[in-house]
Design an enzyme around this catalytic site. Structure first.
Site, mmCIF file in Angstrom:
data_model
loop_
_atom_site.group_PDB
_atom_site.id
_atom_site.type_symbol
_atom_site.label_atom_id
_atom_site.label_comp_id
_atom_site.label_asym_id
_atom_site.label_seq_id
_atom_site.Cartn_x
_atom_site.Cartn_y
_atom_site.Cartn_z
ATOM 1 N N GLU A 96 0.814 -1.204 0.000
ATOM 2 C CA GLU A 96 0.000 0.000 0.000
ATOM 3 C C GLU A 96 0.851 1.258 0.000
ATOM 4 O OE1 GLU A 96 -3.899 -1.746 2.283
ATOM 5 O OE2 GLU A 96 -2.270 -0.946 3.471
ATOM 6 N N CYS A 109 3.108 8.647 1.073
ATOM 7 C CA CYS A 109 3.688 7.720 2.050
ATOM 8 C C CYS A 109 3.857 6.379 1.341
ATOM 9 C CB CYS A 109 2.725 7.613 3.234
ATOM 10 S SG CYS A 109 3.186 6.378 4.428
ATOM 11 N N CYS A 116 6.897 -6.766 7.346
ATOM 12 C CA CYS A 116 8.059 -6.204 8.041
ATOM 13 C C CYS A 116 8.553 -7.236 9.048
ATOM 14 C CB CYS A 116 7.673 -4.914 8.759
ATOM 15 S SG CYS A 116 9.078 -4.127 9.588
ATOM 16 N N CYS A 120 7.036 -4.970 15.576
ATOM 17 C CA CYS A 120 6.636 -4.017 16.619
ATOM 18 C C CYS A 120 5.220 -4.365 17.091
ATOM 19 C CB CYS A 120 6.705 -2.588 16.102
ATOM 20 S SG CYS A 120 8.377 -2.163 15.585
ATOM 21 N N CYS A 123 1.957 -2.404 15.702
ATOM 22 C CA CYS A 123 1.912 -2.112 14.261
ATOM 23 C C CYS A 123 1.222 -3.224 13.498
ATOM 24 C CB CYS A 123 3.339 -1.916 13.754
ATOM 25 S SG CYS A 123 3.418 -1.681 11.985
ATOM 26 N N CYS A 343 -1.130 5.804 9.852
ATOM 27 C CA CYS A 343 0.125 5.132 10.204
ATOM 28 C C CYS A 343 -0.159 3.848 10.957
ATOM 29 C CB CYS A 343 0.948 5.992 11.142
ATOM 30 S SG CYS A 343 1.546 7.447 10.389
HETATM 31 N N1 SAH Z 1 9.384 0.997 9.801
HETATM 32 C C1 SAH Z 1 9.531 2.381 9.910
HETATM 33 C C2 SAH Z 1 8.631 3.136 8.975
HETATM 34 C C3 SAH Z 1 7.231 2.642 8.792
HETATM 35 S S1 SAH Z 1 6.155 2.811 10.153
HETATM 36 C C4 SAH Z 1 9.373 2.836 11.340
HETATM 37 O O1 SAH Z 1 8.965 2.039 12.169
HETATM 38 O O2 SAH Z 1 9.705 3.985 11.626
HETATM 39 C C5 SAH Z 1 5.822 4.565 10.129
HETATM 40 C C6 SAH Z 1 5.409 5.142 11.467
HETATM 41 O O3 SAH Z 1 4.114 4.642 11.842
HETATM 42 C C7 SAH Z 1 6.353 4.753 12.595
HETATM 43 O O4 SAH Z 1 6.665 5.852 13.409
HETATM 44 C C8 SAH Z 1 5.530 3.751 13.351
HETATM 45 O O5 SAH Z 1 5.952 3.627 14.674
HETATM 46 C C9 SAH Z 1 4.144 4.327 13.206
HETATM 47 N N2 SAH Z 1 3.091 3.388 13.547
HETATM 48 C C10 SAH Z 1 3.085 2.053 13.399
HETATM 49 N N3 SAH Z 1 1.931 1.530 13.878
HETATM 50 C C11 SAH Z 1 1.194 2.566 14.322
HETATM 51 C C12 SAH Z 1 -0.108 2.677 14.906
HETATM 52 N N4 SAH Z 1 -0.877 1.621 15.096
HETATM 53 N N5 SAH Z 1 -0.541 3.903 15.231
HETATM 54 C C13 SAH Z 1 0.222 5.008 15.005
HETATM 55 N N6 SAH Z 1 1.443 4.967 14.442
HETATM 56 C C14 SAH Z 1 1.929 3.743 14.112
HETATM 57 FE FE1 SF4 Z 2 8.055 -2.518 10.879
HETATM 58 FE FE2 SF4 Z 2 5.770 -1.506 11.771
HETATM 59 FE FE3 SF4 Z 2 7.882 -1.650 13.378
HETATM 60 FE FE4 SF4 Z 2 7.893 0.123 11.355
HETATM 61 S S1 SF4 Z 2 6.524 0.126 13.096
HETATM 62 S S2 SF4 Z 2 9.561 -1.278 11.977
HETATM 63 S S3 SF4 Z 2 6.730 -1.050 9.811
HETATM 64 S S4 SF4 Z 2 6.791 -3.410 12.489
#
Ligand code: SAH
Ligand code: SF4
Length: 357
Positions: A96, A109, A116, A120, A123, A343
């Site tokens: 996406e 974006c 990934c 996390c 996420c 995000c």
């Molecule tokens: N992997 C990279 C970039 C992609 S995620 C990273 O982790 O930075 C982009 C942003 O979205 C990151 O700051 C991540 O922490 C945030 N993000 C992920 N899941 C989220 C959620 N459920 N609510 C708000 N932000 C989120």
């Molecule tokens: Fe990967 Fe999501 Fe963590 Fe970014 S926030 S590093 S996309 S698992």
């Protein structure tokens, strides 16, 4: 190299300089690469204006390259004009990208991986694991496809002015292809984005940060900070165990920043997890000597998530305390929530109800 089923190299994986070299070695005019970059990345045409280049150049290009882009995309438009694309890739995988509107302009974006590996815990993308890295052609291709769509559907738009690697995937875990895609998007003859208009967001993947210092073009970096201490950061971002915060911050300090440049720190604000006044003070202390911009992202829930979004009052209070330390603090407005385009809500599984664009 990214070869298609027909054994041809995908055109969109190459930088402008590489195509110039290829042209030179085939005794083509330097105009050829310039023309193609302009047609695809600047004007987002569906096909190059072949009539503008020699028949021999056209034949050589067609014998050497495929011009396949990700697609066809399913497109979701949110009530606030955010647009989410679901792209189908050559092997049937999907990723996406999201166009985020801002005063007639758009930030795009984009994704760097299918899924990934970082896992996390907050996420949606992280829950699916890593399926594969995207190729530079698939990253640059998201840009061309989104631009084509804008030209067709939003007539008076001022175009894509910023690109952020904040879609699916950890960009520094796919360093080579992300770096290549940045070079492609920076090319003056093509998309011609300024370096400070591209931001690569990382969770702190150290091997990539180490390489960044000497290898990356001078694009912006954003660190997903999310907690002031290692215990809670590791709960959110498991690789923090291997690459603790102090080491990540030290590595980031070593990255040369251009004039008037800063590092963006993203902070996922989670209800009663990392949103206390003490946490805000600890963050201020931690960052007060960095050229920081502090960006608060209130947690975006998704089905099955284990965390909750903080209240608007709590968010404002947290922002106010951190801003006392003297660096800019912003709270990210959540866009596109009605289509799960915010995000962390991106996941490459087709949800029902998607309409073709
Ligand atoms: N992997 C990279 C970039 C992609 S995620 C990273 O982790 O930075 C982009 C942003 O979205 C990151 O700051 C991540 O922490 C945030 N993000 C992920 N899941 C989220 C959620 N459920 N609510 C708000 N932000 C989120
Ligand atoms: Fe990967 Fe999501 Fe963590 Fe970014 S926030 S590093 S996309 S698992």
């Amino acid at each position: 190299m990214n070869r298609t089923a027909h054994g041809l190299d995908n055109f969109f994986q190459f930088t402008y300089e590489e195509l110039q070299l290829w042209g030179q070695s085939n005794h083509l005019s330097s105009f050829t690469a310039a023309q193609l970059f302009k047609d695809f990345y600047k004007h987002a045409l569906m096909a190059p204006r072949w009539q503008r280049i020699s028949i021999r150049a056209k034949q050589l290009l067609e014998q050497s390259f495929s011009f396949d882009l990700p697609g066809p995309a399913h497109v979701h438009q949110a009530s606030d004009n955010t647009v989410k694309f679901l792209f189908t890739l050559e092997d049937g995988q999907s990723v996406e990208a999201v166009l985020i509107p801002f005063n007639q302009k758009y930030t795009l974006c984009i994704s760097s991986q299918v899924g990934c590996a970082m896992g996390c815990t907050f996420c949606h993308t992280g829950t699916q694991g890593l399926i594969r890295n995207l190729r530079a052609s698939e990253i640059a291709g998201q840009y061309i496809r989104a631009k084509q769509w804008l030209i067709q559907h939003r007539k008076n738009n001022a175009g894509i002015t910023n690109v952020v690697f904040m879609g699916q995937g950890e960009p520094l875990h796919n360093f080579d292809e992300v770096k290549r895609a940045c070079h492609i998007l920076l090319a003056r003859r093509g998309a011609s984005l300024a370096e400070y208009k591209i931001t690569v967001s990382t969770c702190g993947y150290m091997p990539g940060l180490v390489r960044w210092q000497t290898e990356m073009p001078n694009v912006n970096i954003a660190l997903s900070l999310h907690a002031p201490d290692d215990i809670r950061r590791t709960q959110l971002i498991p690789i923090n165990r291997a690459y603790p915060l102090t080491e990540v911050l030290r590595e980031m300090d070593a990255i040369p920043l251009g004039k008037k440049r800063y590092i963006t720190f993203e902070y996922l604000l989670i209800d009663r997890f990392n949103d206390s006044d003490e946490d805000a003070l600890a963050i201020g202390e931690l960052l007060k000597s960095s050229p920081a911009i502090f960006n608060i992202i209130p947690f975006n829930p998704y089905p099955g998530a284990q965390y909750q979004r903080p209240s608007a009052d709590r968010t404002t209070r947290f922002a106010a305390i951190v801003s006392r330390f003297g660096f800019p603090v912003t709270v990210r407005a959540t866009k596109g929530t009605d289509i799960l385009a915010a995000c962390g809500q991106l996941k490459s599984i087709t949800t029902h109800g998607i309409e073709a664009g």
